[in-house]
Design an enzyme around this catalytic site. Structure first.
Site, PDB file in Angstrom:
ATOM      1  CB  CYS B  80     -31.346 -14.541  53.162  1.00 48.29           C
ATOM      2  SG  CYS B  80     -31.669 -16.751  52.480  1.00 48.29           S
ATOM      3  CG  HIS B 191     -26.383 -15.921  52.926  1.00 46.98           C
ATOM      4  ND1 HIS B 191     -26.974 -14.875  53.759  1.00 46.98           N
ATOM      5  CD2 HIS B 191     -26.960 -17.005  52.380  1.00 46.98           C
ATOM      6  CE1 HIS B 191     -28.615 -16.535  54.306  1.00 46.98           C
ATOM      7  NE2 HIS B 191     -28.300 -17.341  53.082  1.00 46.98           N
ATOM      8  CD  GLU B 193     -24.944 -12.742  55.734  1.00 49.86           C
ATOM      9  OE1 GLU B 193     -24.774 -12.150  54.368  1.00 49.86           O
ATOM     10  OE2 GLU B 193     -26.203 -14.038  56.202  1.00 49.86           O
TER      11      GLU B 193
END
Lengths: 256, 210
Positions: B80, B191, B193
């Site tokens: 990001c 992202h 994650e």
């Protein structure tokens, strides 16, 4: 192309998921952590947890729920309910949530939106509002607070615009008229807000069948839709809802 | 030999830690430039303001440590804002960035009907799930089905000077580079994650990178 999001909403009271109809008569329906994990496996795009516990003790339980959810699911989730300060926001964000949702507290003290956005970024601040149809208001909808019990003098559209100006990165609009009815989302208010603000708008309240999501994406212009009852009681899976929405030509995330 | 996650107060630090932990990775979170200098693998997270991120990196002496890691050739993953500030510059408060990959992080601007540019046609931030079209056979998306969606939330996007540095593209009003790579540095605008099983796979691919 950006996909429309399907979000599951879990109302949590004293660490248990609960569901009520028209803001009354709540019944416990399960463990929020296990439910979150199940919806994650089923392909939900995002989750929202509303802490409907009033006590300080319940607050601590909620933080623990958030922490355990963050260990199990690897998609964004939001926490709302009882957040009255930047410290409250910090606690849930540090526990693993991506976003916090502000509702009544933001009406009572709008500066909390700006304080949160300055500290954590606009993307972390969601303004949720409960709206009630009221022809006396300019947009036709009045903002009500305290779980739908207390009417305010705020017009729904004006309040949404004001909240975005103050720093809200997303708006959730919950129609009190539609909430828990399973008759479909309130398309008029959803579209008013979705077309009227420059941030994503999430429709909430009233979903009963997958076609209701198609309607709120197509006609309500919503960026995302909240579902609760229709999945909590096993009538539909996230996968079956998305299949229906995708068949209508609306882009949604599918597992490939 | 150690994997480190650079701590510069990025908003997604905890989420990245949780995902790496879930994958069974052995890693250390640090803001100590000397620890970064000894790292054999670097995860560089990021959420928030790019200009602010650069200030924090400078305050903690981490700018040189990141340059050092890039020169040493250890695998680096930017996420990001960590994908934007590896470029020369960001339009966010017009800040000078790390300059590891030539290019600029640009604010989303869309063409209107009259041919002018503005940021109003689509909603900003670009928030939600969007498809990532990767260069076929690229190691980062190994095992990820073509056209899979990842979670994005950003108002600026990486615009590498050389198209050859873009390894994946995503459409949001414009087509932008959603993953970039130069030498040992790979960076993703989405992202991983928070992108479910495919995101975890991307992180696992990075952890296995030699």
């Amino acid at each position: 192309m950006l996909e429309k999001r399907v979000i599951v909403c879990l109302d949590v009271r004293d660490g248990k998921t609960t569901k009520g109809v028209k803001f009354a008569g709540n019944v416990d329906i399960g463990d929020p952590v296990e439910m979150a994990a199940r919806y994650y496996e089923d392909g939900v795009d995002e989750l929202v947890f509303y802490d409907i516990t009033a006590s300080a003790e319940g607050r601590g339980i909620m933080i623990d729920v958030v922490r355990r959810v963050a260990q199990r699911i690897f998609i964004p989730f939001c926490v709302g309910g009882g957040i009255g300060s930047v410290d409250d926001m910090r606690a849930v964000l540090l526990a693993g949530a991506e976003k916090v949702s502000l509702n009544s507290q933001a009406v009572r003290d709008p500066s909390i939106i700006t304080d949160g956005a300055m500290r954590f970024g606009n993307q972390a601040i969601v303004l949720a509002m409960d709206a009630l149809a009221d022809p006396a208001m300019p947009s036709g909808y009045r903002v009500v607070i305290n779980g739908g019990r207390v009417p305010t003098e705020l017009d729904a559209l004006e309040w949404a615009r004001k909240a975005v100006e103050l720093g809200a990165g997303e708006i959730v609009v919950n129609s009190i008229d539609a909430d828990g009815t399973r008759d479909g989302y309130e398309l008029t208010i959803t579209r008013l807000l979705a077309d009227g603000v420059g941030v994503p708008v999430v429709a909430s309240g009233g979903a009963g069948v997958p076609q209701h999501l198609v309607d709120v994406f197509d006609h309500g212009h919503a960026d995302a839709a909240l579902v609760a009852s229709m999945v909590h009681y096993g009538d539909y899976s996230i996968e079956s809802i998305k299949k229906h929405v995708a068949a209508a030509g609306i882009p949604v995330r599918r597992s490939l | 030999m150690s994997t480190i996650v650079v701590d510069y107060d990025a908003g997604n630090l905890r989420s990245v830690e949780t995902a790496l932990g879930h994958l069974g990775a052995d890693f250390t979170v640090t803001d100590d430039p000397d620890v970064v200098r000894r790292a054999s693998r670097i995860v560089f997270p990021g959420v928030g303001d790019g200009a602010h991120a650069m200030r924090v990196l400078a305050d903690r002496g981490l700018v040189d440590a990141m340059h050092d890691g890039f020169r040493r050739g250890v695998p680096i993953l930017g996420i990001c804002v960590g994908c934007q500030i590896v470029l020369d510059r960001t339009e966010e408060h017009d800040a000078v960035c790390l300059g590891l990959i030539p290019g600029v992080a640009r604010r989303f601007m869309f063409e209107d009907r009259a041919g002018g540019l503005n940021d109003r046609r689509l909603k900003i931030p670009h928030m939600g799930w969007n498809q990532v079209a990767a260069r076929p056979g690229h190691w980062l998306l190994d095992g990820v089905a073509d056209g899979s969606s990842f979670y994005f939330v950003h108002s600026y996007y990486p615009d590498p000077a050389s198209g050859a540095d873009a390894i994946a593209h995503t459409d949001y009003g414009i087509t932008f580079a959603s993953a970039i790579e130069r030498d040992n540095l790979v960076a993703v605008q989405f992202h991983p994650e928070k992108s479910g099983p495919v995101g975890l796979r991307v992180l696992a691919n990075f952890l296995e990178r030699r």
